[in-house]
Design a protein around this motif. Structure first.
Motif, short mmCIF file in Angstrom:
data_model
loop_
_atom_site.label_atom_id
_atom_site.label_comp_id
_atom_site.label_asym_id
_atom_site.label_seq_id
_atom_site.Cartn_x
_atom_site.Cartn_y
_atom_site.Cartn_z
N THR A 3 0.85 -1.18 0.00
CA THR A 3 0.00 0.00 0.00
C THR A 3 0.89 1.23 0.00
O THR A 3 2.08 1.16 0.31
CB THR A 3 -0.90 0.04 1.25
N SER A 4 0.31 2.35 -0.36
CA SER A 4 1.07 3.59 -0.33
C SER A 4 0.47 4.51 0.72
O SER A 4 -0.71 4.42 1.06
CB SER A 4 1.05 4.27 -1.71
N ALA A 5 1.32 5.38 1.25
CA ALA A 5 0.87 6.34 2.24
C ALA A 5 1.73 7.59 2.12
O ALA A 5 2.89 7.52 1.71
CB ALA A 5 0.99 5.76 3.64
N ASN A 6 1.16 8.70 2.46
CA ASN A 6 1.95 9.94 2.49
C ASN A 6 2.88 9.88 3.69
O ASN A 6 2.47 9.50 4.78
CB ASN A 6 1.03 11.16 2.59
N TYR A 7 4.13 10.28 3.46
CA TYR A 7 5.11 10.28 4.53
C TYR A 7 5.71 11.68 4.62
O TYR A 7 6.33 12.14 3.66
CB TYR A 7 6.20 9.25 4.26
N PRO A 8 5.55 12.36 5.74
CA PRO A 8 6.11 13.70 5.87
C PRO A 8 7.63 13.64 6.10
O PRO A 8 8.08 13.48 7.22
CB PRO A 8 5.37 14.27 7.09
N VAL A 9 8.39 13.75 5.04
CA VAL A 9 9.84 13.55 5.13
C VAL A 9 10.48 14.52 6.13
O VAL A 9 11.23 14.10 7.01
CB VAL A 9 10.49 13.72 3.74
N LEU A 10 10.21 15.80 6.02
CA LEU A 10 10.88 16.78 6.88
C LEU A 10 10.35 16.77 8.31
O LEU A 10 11.04 17.16 9.23
CB LEU A 10 10.76 18.18 6.30
N ASN A 11 9.12 16.33 8.51
CA ASN A 11 8.53 16.32 9.85
C ASN A 11 8.30 14.92 10.38
O ASN A 11 7.69 14.76 11.43
CB ASN A 11 7.21 17.11 9.85
N GLY A 12 8.75 13.93 9.67
CA GLY A 12 8.55 12.55 10.08
C GLY A 12 9.65 12.04 11.01
O GLY A 12 10.21 12.78 11.82
N TYR A 13 9.98 10.80 10.84
CA TYR A 13 10.94 10.11 11.70
C TYR A 13 12.30 10.80 11.75
O TYR A 13 12.95 10.83 12.79
CB TYR A 13 11.09 8.66 11.21
N PHE A 14 12.74 11.40 10.65
CA PHE A 14 14.07 12.02 10.57
C PHE A 14 14.04 13.54 10.83
O PHE A 14 14.96 14.25 10.46
CB PHE A 14 14.71 11.74 9.21
N LYS A 15 13.00 14.03 11.49
CA LYS A 15 12.87 15.47 11.72
C LYS A 15 14.10 16.05 12.43
O LYS A 15 14.62 17.09 12.03
CB LYS A 15 11.61 15.77 12.53
N LYS A 16 14.58 15.41 13.48
CA LYS A 16 15.75 15.92 14.22
C LYS A 16 16.99 15.95 13.34
O LYS A 16 17.77 16.90 13.38
CB LYS A 16 16.02 15.08 15.46
N THR A 17 17.16 14.93 12.52
CA THR A 17 18.32 14.87 11.62
C THR A 17 18.25 16.00 10.60
O THR A 17 19.23 16.70 10.37
CB THR A 17 18.38 13.51 10.90
N TYR A 18 17.09 16.18 9.96
CA TYR A 18 16.95 17.26 8.98
C TYR A 18 17.12 18.63 9.64
O TYR A 18 17.71 19.54 9.05
CB TYR A 18 15.60 17.18 8.27
N THR A 19 16.62 18.80 10.85
CA THR A 19 16.78 20.08 11.54
C THR A 19 18.25 20.39 11.74
O THR A 19 18.70 21.51 11.47
CB THR A 19 16.03 20.04 12.90
N ARG A 20 19.03 19.41 12.20
CA ARG A 20 20.47 19.63 12.38
C ARG A 20 21.15 19.91 11.05
O ARG A 20 22.01 20.79 10.95
CB ARG A 20 21.12 18.42 13.06
N LEU A 21 20.78 19.15 10.03
CA LEU A 21 21.37 19.37 8.70
C LEU A 21 21.13 20.79 8.21
O LEU A 21 22.04 21.47 7.78
CB LEU A 21 20.79 18.40 7.68
#
Length: 132
Positions: A3-21
């Motif tokens: 199945t497919s689902a929308n995944y919030p890349v910037l606010n999802g599981y990796f939010k802390k990593t993207y914020t630091r980046l």
């Protein structure tokens, strides 16, 4: 059944990593063959670019690094390592003074042509310096 689902890349599981980046002064993207990603990281450490936050996508061979200020020499070494490993490196974010005096990406024939065209239209690199 997949199945497919929308995944919030910037606010999802990796939010802390993207914020630091995204808080880093420099954001570097390196695209490599899958088999070379780990080796590139070891070589990056030997270059001396160690103060990084990284997101490594082993599914597509992409490394995103948020880094402090690399010297122009270290940036050229990153480009050289990526090209030597059949990859590509580019700056996604850099201070404007660095951008004006350093190329933003690995050399390719198409990039060289585009840089010549850009130079003809913008000889003083006023618009989007370092970017195409």
């Amino acid at each position: 059944q997949p199945t497919s689902a929308n995944y919030p890349v910037l606010n999802g599981y990796f939010k802390k990593t993207y914020t630091r980046l995204f808080q880093a002064e420099f954001i570097i993207q390196v695209d490599l063959p899958l088999s070379r990603v780990v080796d590139f990281n070891h070589r990056r450490d030997r270059i001396g670019v160690t103060d990084t936050h990284q997101l490594i996508d082993f599914g597509c061979g992409r490394i995103l690094m948020g880094a402090g200020v690399p010297s122009p020499t270290k940036w050229q070494q990153i480009i050289t390592q990526a090209v030597d490993m059949q990859g590509y490196a580019r700056l996604l974010k850099a201070p404007s003074d660095f951008s004006k005096t350093n190329d933003h990406a690995s050399p390719t024939p198409a990039r060289a042509l585009m840089l010549r065209v850009k130079k003809a239209f913008d000889p003083q690199t006023i618009f989007a310096s370092g970017n195409l």
